[in-house]
Design an enzyme around this catalytic site. Sequence first.
Site, PDB file in Angstrom:
ATOM      1  N   ASP A  34       8.306 -56.955  39.839  1.00  0.00           N
ATOM      2  CA  ASP A  34       9.172 -55.732  39.230  1.00  0.00           C
ATOM      3  C   ASP A  34       9.627 -56.674  37.740  1.00  0.00           C
ATOM      4  OD1 ASP A  34       9.279 -54.679  40.388  1.00  0.00           O
ATOM      5  OD2 ASP A  34      11.404 -54.696  41.288  1.00  0.00           O
ATOM      6  N   ALA A  35       9.183 -58.029  37.408  1.00  0.00           N
ATOM      7  CA  ALA A  35       9.588 -58.695  36.302  1.00  0.00           C
ATOM      8  C   ALA A  35       8.791 -58.393  34.781  1.00  0.00           C
ATOM      9  CB  ALA A  35       9.606 -60.515  36.464  1.00  0.00           C
ATOM     10  N   ASP A  38       8.265 -55.326  34.244  1.00  0.00           N
ATOM     11  CA  ASP A  38       9.452 -54.845  33.213  1.00  0.00           C
ATOM     12  C   ASP A  38       9.541 -56.029  31.215  1.00  0.00           C
ATOM     13  OD1 ASP A  38      10.893 -53.679  34.507  1.00  0.00           O
ATOM     14  OD2 ASP A  38      12.050 -55.275  34.635  1.00  0.00           O
ATOM     15  N   SER A  83       8.629 -15.541  45.312  1.00  0.00           N
ATOM     16  CA  SER A  83       8.846 -16.777  46.641  1.00  0.00           C
ATOM     17  C   SER A  83       8.166 -15.814  47.608  1.00  0.00           C
ATOM     18  CB  SER A  83      10.263 -15.661  46.385  1.00  0.00           C
ATOM     19  OG  SER A  83      10.878 -14.248  46.867  1.00  0.00           O
ATOM     20  N   LEU A  84       9.324 -16.633  48.755  1.00  0.00           N
ATOM     21  CA  LEU A  84       8.241 -16.350  50.234  1.00  0.00           C
ATOM     22  C   LEU A  84       8.708 -15.247  50.795  1.00  0.00           C
ATOM     23  CD1 LEU A  84       7.140 -20.042  50.697  1.00  0.00           C
ATOM     24  CD2 LEU A  84       5.600 -17.787  50.158  1.00  0.00           C
ATOM     25  N   GLU A 114       3.467 -26.738  55.426  1.00  0.00           N
ATOM     26  CA  GLU A 114       3.629 -27.655  54.606  1.00  0.00           C
ATOM     27  C   GLU A 114       5.098 -27.991  55.040  1.00  0.00           C
ATOM     28  OE1 GLU A 114       3.008 -26.763  50.599  1.00  0.00           O
ATOM     29  OE2 GLU A 114       0.726 -26.493  51.453  1.00  0.00           O
ATOM     30  N   LYS A 116       8.708 -26.892  54.431  1.00  0.00           N
ATOM     31  CA  LYS A 116       9.715 -26.526  52.595  1.00  0.00           C
ATOM     32  C   LYS A 116      10.811 -26.484  52.000  1.00  0.00           C
ATOM     33  CE  LYS A 116      11.607 -21.430  51.776  1.00  0.00           C
ATOM     34  NZ  LYS A 116      12.589 -21.861  51.079  1.00  0.00           N
ATOM     35  N   ASP A 118      13.859 -28.477  50.150  1.00  0.00           N
ATOM     36  CA  ASP A 118      14.871 -27.717  49.716  1.00  0.00           C
ATOM     37  C   ASP A 118      15.301 -27.814  48.072  1.00  0.00           C
ATOM     38  OD1 ASP A 118      17.264 -25.902  50.064  1.00  0.00           O
ATOM     39  OD2 ASP A 118      18.182 -26.641  51.123  1.00  0.00           O
ATOM     40  N   ARG A 137      11.569 -22.493  37.454  1.00  0.00           N
ATOM     41  CA  ARG A 137      10.913 -21.057  38.377  1.00  0.00           C
ATOM     42  C   ARG A 137      11.853 -20.101  37.606  1.00  0.00           C
ATOM     43  NH1 ARG A 137      12.298 -17.090  42.286  1.00  0.00           N
ATOM     44  NH2 ARG A 137      11.157 -16.038  43.248  1.00  0.00           N
ATOM     45  N   GLU A 176       8.006 -29.037  44.123  1.00  0.00           N
ATOM     46  CA  GLU A 176       9.219 -28.484  44.198  1.00  0.00           C
ATOM     47  C   GLU A 176      10.466 -29.906  43.656  1.00  0.00           C
ATOM     48  OE1 GLU A 176       9.714 -25.712  45.707  1.00  0.00           O
ATOM     49  OE2 GLU A 176      12.180 -25.965  46.486  1.00  0.00           O
ATOM     50  N   TYR A 228       2.376 -28.603  45.673  1.00  0.00           N
ATOM     51  CA  TYR A 228       2.146 -27.918  46.476  1.00  0.00           C
ATOM     52  C   TYR A 228       1.415 -26.501  46.461  1.00  0.00           C
ATOM     53  CZ  TYR A 228       6.169 -25.696  46.037  1.00  0.00           C
ATOM     54  OH  TYR A 228       8.088 -25.370  45.417  1.00  0.00           O
ATOM     55  N   LYS A 292       0.597 -21.410  55.369  1.00  0.00           N
ATOM     56  CA  LYS A 292      -0.325 -21.002  54.048  1.00  0.00           C
ATOM     57  C   LYS A 292      -1.922 -20.854  54.939  1.00  0.00           C
ATOM     58  CE  LYS A 292       2.068 -23.458  50.623  1.00  0.00           C
ATOM     59  NZ  LYS A 292       1.910 -24.515  49.642  1.00  0.00           N
ATOM     60  N   LYS A 316      11.924 -19.979  58.945  1.00  0.00           N
ATOM     61  CA  LYS A 316      12.833 -20.966  58.650  1.00  0.00           C
ATOM     62  C   LYS A 316      13.513 -21.481  60.095  1.00  0.00           C
ATOM     63  CE  LYS A 316      15.087 -19.232  55.022  1.00  0.00           C
ATOM     64  NZ  LYS A 316      15.183 -19.912  53.550  1.00  0.00           N
ATOM     65  N   CYS A 410      50.349 -11.528  48.006  1.00  0.00           N
ATOM     66  CA  CYS A 410      49.320 -12.695  47.093  1.00  0.00           C
ATOM     67  C   CYS A 410      49.989 -13.891  46.797  1.00  0.00           C
ATOM     68  CB  CYS A 410      48.581 -11.780  46.187  1.00  0.00           C
ATOM     69  SG  CYS A 410      47.509 -12.885  44.775  1.00  0.00           S
ATOM     70  N   CYS A 413      49.548 -14.215  42.718  1.00  0.00           N
ATOM     71  CA  CYS A 413      50.571 -13.767  41.903  1.00  0.00           C
ATOM     72  C   CYS A 413      52.344 -13.212  43.061  1.00  0.00           C
ATOM     73  CB  CYS A 413      49.913 -12.262  41.012  1.00  0.00           C
ATOM     74  SG  CYS A 413      49.393 -11.617  41.903  1.00  0.00           S
ATOM     75  N   CYS A 428      44.345  -7.877  46.483  1.00  0.00           N
ATOM     76  CA  CYS A 428      46.048  -7.941  45.961  1.00  0.00           C
ATOM     77  C   CYS A 428      46.057  -6.954  44.583  1.00  0.00           C
ATOM     78  CB  CYS A 428      45.776  -9.118  45.305  1.00  0.00           C
ATOM     79  SG  CYS A 428      46.813  -9.396  44.177  1.00  0.00           S
ATOM     80  N   CYS A 433      47.312 -10.456  38.784  1.00  0.00           N
ATOM     81  CA  CYS A 433      47.222 -11.074  39.132  1.00  0.00           C
ATOM     82  C   CYS A 433      46.471 -12.943  38.438  1.00  0.00           C
ATOM     83  CB  CYS A 433      46.629 -10.604  40.699  1.00  0.00           C
ATOM     84  SG  CYS A 433      46.173 -11.975  41.469  1.00  0.00           S
TER      85      CYS A 433
END
Length: 670
Positions: A34-35, A38, A83-84, A114, A116, A118, A137, A176, A228, A292, A316, A410, A413, A428, A433
């Site tokens: 890392d050093a 850097d 979209s799917l 694959e 999906k 989120d 998108r 994604e 993807y 797919k 899903k 309500c 109000c 209401c 309100c």
Amino acid sequence: MDQQQTLARIRELTEALTEHNHRYYILDNPTISDAGYDAQLRELQDLETEYPELMQTDSPTQRVGSLPLSGFDQLTHSIPMLSLSNAMDEEELVSFDARVRKDLEIERLDYVVEPKLDGLGVELIYVDGVFTAGSTRGDGFTGENITQNLRTLKTLPLRLRGDSRTIPPYLEVRGEVFMAHQDFEQLNQRQLDQEKQPFANPRNAAAGSLRQLDSRITASRNLLINLYAAGSIDSFAPESQMEFIQALRDWGFPVNDLYELCPNIESVIHFHKNLESNRENLEYDIDGTVTKVNRLDYQNRMGIRSRSPRWAIAGKFKARQEITKILSIVPSVGRTGAITPVANLEPVHLGGVIVARATLHNQDEIDRKEVREGDTVVVQRAGDVIPEVVKALLEKRPAGSQPYIIPDRCPACDGHVIRLDGEAKHYCQNISCTAQIKGRIEHFVAKRCMDIDGFGTKLVGQLVDTGFITSIADIYSLNLDQLANLERMAEKSALNIIEAINSSKSADLWRLIHGLGIRNVGEHISKVIANKYGSLLAMGEASVDDLEATHEVGPIVARGLVEFFRDSDNQKILAKLSGHGLNPTIDVSARSEGIFSGLSFVFTGKLEHFNRDSARVLVESLGGASANTISKKTDYLVAGPGAGSKMEKANKLGVKILTEDEFRSMVGAQ
Ligand code: IVH
């Protein structure tokens, strides 16, 4: 060092750091400490500060972010980002497979499954292997240019690996952007420490981080990206999704490892179930699988429906459930005056996020589910939707509990609350309100409406409570003094808000329509009617019949619109808005905007419903272009029987091929 030597050193460092990045983030196999890394980065930064003109376009120092933008430009996708369609259970995956094999008239084919992810769909553009632009998108056709922000993602290659023989001169890839659970928790902790609103889930946190005007904030958020799918690509034609995934890896893109080639739908389902039972062990959210068709020539043969490909489907996962307790039930008032009972829960972990509130929808739902304060209940969260109470565990009900009844006053109000015949909700009745006023204003200024930056829930609350504003039109009479004198408001922020208010005066017509909060008129319908009528004035004069004749506008929406424009209070507000200079229009005679904006079509073969001329007129009326020959710029070839060489050329160039019926469903013909 002379200029020549400096340039050589800058190039050397840029290349070395790029290689180290790849080894560290993609291969997980660093060969430098890392050093050491850097030190090289600092040397490069120093040289670039001294000789800014020598900085390379793919310099890794750019990942730290740069000066804030005043807003995002729009970027139109050269091929729409679709979209799917969803399969909610195994059976629907089986019928997807049956449909695919029937369409292709074959017995057997391979699928790639694959996870999906989120998060948020994005598109990246590389010219000669260098990351040049990236966008969200958006609505699928046009997104926001978020190049600066994407540059800060540590695993996003700023230059591709390979040479001019292996890297296409022009490359669009899609993927994604998402956030790992751990980074999400840490970010929310930081938000709380700074008295800022925490994010509801990792997906929202990723979205919020990616849409920052200040890319230094994005840089601090640890966003992940996986690629993807392909957009338009020059001189590169893989034969399958598997081959494409391999190419992505070879170019140095991060690709999710959890994909699999499946010889039939049974093994797709097997993989899907496995992933579903393993999802809790992943460090990020997935909400299903994507299946797919592997071969790209098959994909092209199948083409697309109006918004989604026929050759892919999202499987899903079932909603995640947990058991917790209802601490209290409180009625909440929305912008339409509708009262929604909300359950305050004992906080519970539900798929990576903590849930403390859940909607109970309305009185009928409460009665049907028999839920009461103090009950032990099952709650669930399905993907993006608001958590909900599924049922009460009656055996655990405390003694002496009472059924919950929505109050007749309500909570905001004290106005009368009634439930009209045929309505599920209580409303209401008080038009002034404050909860409704606040709700309407919050909606008007929101991202997907007028998008007035800095105008949050808190500010709306303050402005309504102080009486500075009582309607959306009053936003435009606010002055700097009023804002700057509010509690905890810095002069600079007040100035920014005034600026944001002023620039919203030139917002697109559909944003204003959406912002008015007309019942049942969401973003999509707003765009449809904006494109048809071109101004609020023309919309206001339209009859129910004329509105109903608009594709996608039904009788309820049409009546709602006419009633809205007939209402004298609404007319006053519209007149005030217009007086403040909000008069957006679209030249509907030219029809430069439409669902085909930026898209180019070619027609071939014998068509049943059109001849070449009528097809061209139709495409142009929807904002698209039509040509006689196929080129790289062509988006769709619409092919009827007897299509010949154009079909071959389209296949070669990866141009999407549509049947006449598919084209007709895109334009909404019945
Ligand atoms: S393929 C043309 N693959 O899901 C097919 N999409 O509901 C669309 N997504 O907008 C893209 N993981 O943002 C594909 N492995 C994956 C995906 C994926 C997540 C998202 C993507 C898309 C949305 C569609």
